[in-house]
Design a protein around this motif. Structure first.
Motif, short mmCIF file in Angstrom:
data_model
loop_
_atom_site.label_atom_id
_atom_site.label_comp_id
_atom_site.label_asym_id
_atom_site.label_seq_id
_atom_site.Cartn_x
_atom_site.Cartn_y
_atom_site.Cartn_z
N MET A 1 0.79 -1.30 -0.06
CA MET A 1 -0.01 0.01 -0.05
C MET A 1 0.83 1.20 -0.04
O MET A 1 0.65 2.40 -0.52
CB MET A 1 -0.95 0.02 1.05
CG MET A 1 -2.08 -1.12 1.09
SD MET A 1 -3.10 -1.15 2.50
CE MET A 1 -4.11 0.44 2.16
N LEU A 2 1.86 1.14 0.69
CA LEU A 2 2.86 2.33 1.00
C LEU A 2 4.09 2.10 0.10
O LEU A 2 3.96 1.27 -0.91
CB LEU A 2 2.90 2.72 2.51
CG LEU A 2 1.99 2.94 3.09
CD1 LEU A 2 2.44 2.95 4.77
CD2 LEU A 2 1.16 4.09 2.73
N GLU A 3 5.00 2.75 0.23
CA GLU A 3 6.52 2.66 -0.33
C GLU A 3 7.20 1.34 -0.16
O GLU A 3 7.92 0.69 -0.82
CB GLU A 3 7.31 3.72 -0.19
CG GLU A 3 6.80 5.25 -0.87
CD GLU A 3 6.77 5.07 -2.09
OE1 GLU A 3 7.79 4.58 -2.90
OE2 GLU A 3 5.79 5.56 -3.01
N ARG A 4 6.80 0.75 1.02
CA ARG A 4 7.36 -0.33 1.67
C ARG A 4 6.29 -1.44 2.29
O ARG A 4 5.48 -0.96 2.68
CB ARG A 4 8.62 -0.05 2.28
CG ARG A 4 8.46 0.71 3.71
CD ARG A 4 9.42 0.91 4.55
NE ARG A 4 9.19 1.48 5.69
CZ ARG A 4 9.20 3.00 6.07
NH1 ARG A 4 9.38 3.99 4.92
NH2 ARG A 4 8.82 3.64 7.10
N THR B 1 -14.16 -18.01 -0.59
CA THR B 1 -15.72 -17.24 -0.81
C THR B 1 -15.90 -17.21 -2.35
O THR B 1 -15.19 -17.47 -3.18
CB THR B 1 -15.48 -15.97 -0.25
OG1 THR B 1 -14.53 -15.14 -1.23
CG2 THR B 1 -15.01 -15.83 1.20
N PRO B 2 -17.18 -16.77 -2.63
CA PRO B 2 -17.30 -16.51 -4.05
C PRO B 2 -16.91 -15.15 -4.71
O PRO B 2 -17.07 -15.02 -5.79
CB PRO B 2 -18.92 -16.59 -4.04
CG PRO B 2 -19.21 -16.18 -2.84
CD PRO B 2 -18.19 -16.50 -1.86
N ILE B 3 -15.78 -14.58 -3.76
CA ILE B 3 -15.57 -13.36 -4.43
C ILE B 3 -14.46 -13.60 -5.45
O ILE B 3 -13.27 -14.31 -4.94
CB ILE B 3 -15.03 -12.39 -3.27
CG1 ILE B 3 -16.08 -12.16 -2.23
CG2 ILE B 3 -14.25 -11.21 -3.47
CD1 ILE B 3 -15.44 -11.56 -0.74
N ASP B 4 -14.25 -13.04 -6.51
CA ASP B 4 -13.38 -13.33 -7.61
C ASP B 4 -12.59 -11.95 -7.79
O ASP B 4 -13.01 -11.00 -8.15
CB ASP B 4 -14.11 -13.59 -8.91
CG ASP B 4 -13.17 -13.71 -9.99
OD1 ASP B 4 -11.86 -13.79 -9.95
OD2 ASP B 4 -13.68 -14.04 -11.15
N LEU B 5 -11.29 -11.52 -7.39
CA LEU B 5 -10.59 -10.33 -7.56
C LEU B 5 -10.36 -10.12 -8.99
O LEU B 5 -9.86 -9.00 -9.30
CB LEU B 5 -9.20 -10.85 -6.55
CG LEU B 5 -9.41 -11.04 -5.18
CD1 LEU B 5 -8.05 -11.32 -4.63
CD2 LEU B 5 -10.25 -9.75 -4.54
N ALA C 1 -6.49 -4.04 -10.33
CA ALA C 1 -5.45 -3.50 -9.48
C ALA C 1 -5.29 -4.34 -8.40
O ALA C 1 -4.14 -4.61 -7.69
CB ALA C 1 -5.70 -2.11 -9.35
N LEU C 2 -6.46 -4.61 -7.52
CA LEU C 2 -6.26 -5.30 -6.33
C LEU C 2 -5.81 -6.95 -6.51
O LEU C 2 -5.02 -7.44 -5.99
CB LEU C 2 -7.72 -5.46 -5.83
CG LEU C 2 -7.82 -5.92 -4.25
CD1 LEU C 2 -6.90 -5.28 -3.59
CD2 LEU C 2 -9.29 -5.95 -4.01
N SER C 3 -6.33 -7.45 -7.67
CA SER C 3 -5.69 -8.76 -8.03
C SER C 3 -4.24 -8.66 -8.15
O SER C 3 -3.34 -9.59 -7.82
CB SER C 3 -6.37 -9.20 -9.30
OG SER C 3 -6.02 -10.39 -9.77
N ALA C 4 -3.62 -7.72 -8.95
CA ALA C 4 -2.11 -7.34 -9.32
C ALA C 4 -1.45 -7.21 -8.00
O ALA C 4 -0.53 -7.87 -7.87
CB ALA C 4 -2.00 -6.45 -10.31
#
Length: 66
Positions: A1-4, A22-26, A31-34
């Motif tokens: 999330m940050l620089e480190r 869960t049935p959640i597919d990223l 961007a979140l998946s990467a």
């Protein structure tokens, strides 16, 4: 999330790892998946995931089947 890598990243990788159960597919959020994929490449995170999967598999073997 940050620089480190921070405690926020450690917590988020734990939460995102729960998506497997869960049935959640990223993939709906590239961007979140990467981001999650990059976190999984970190040696400490990869080691933790392997250990957790081994514990989960052992636990599943001990559960009585209904």
């Amino acid at each position: 999330m940050l620089e480190r890598f921070s405690v926020a990243d450690a917590y988020l990788v734990t939460v995102l790892g729960g998506c497997v159960a869960t049935p959640i597919d990223l993939k709906k959020w590239p961007a979140l998946s990467a981001y999650f994929a990059r976190l999984q490449e970190r040696p400490s995170v990869a080691k933790a995931f392997l250990e957790e999967r081994a514990r989960y598999a052992a636990q599943q073997k001990r559960k009585p089947r209904a």
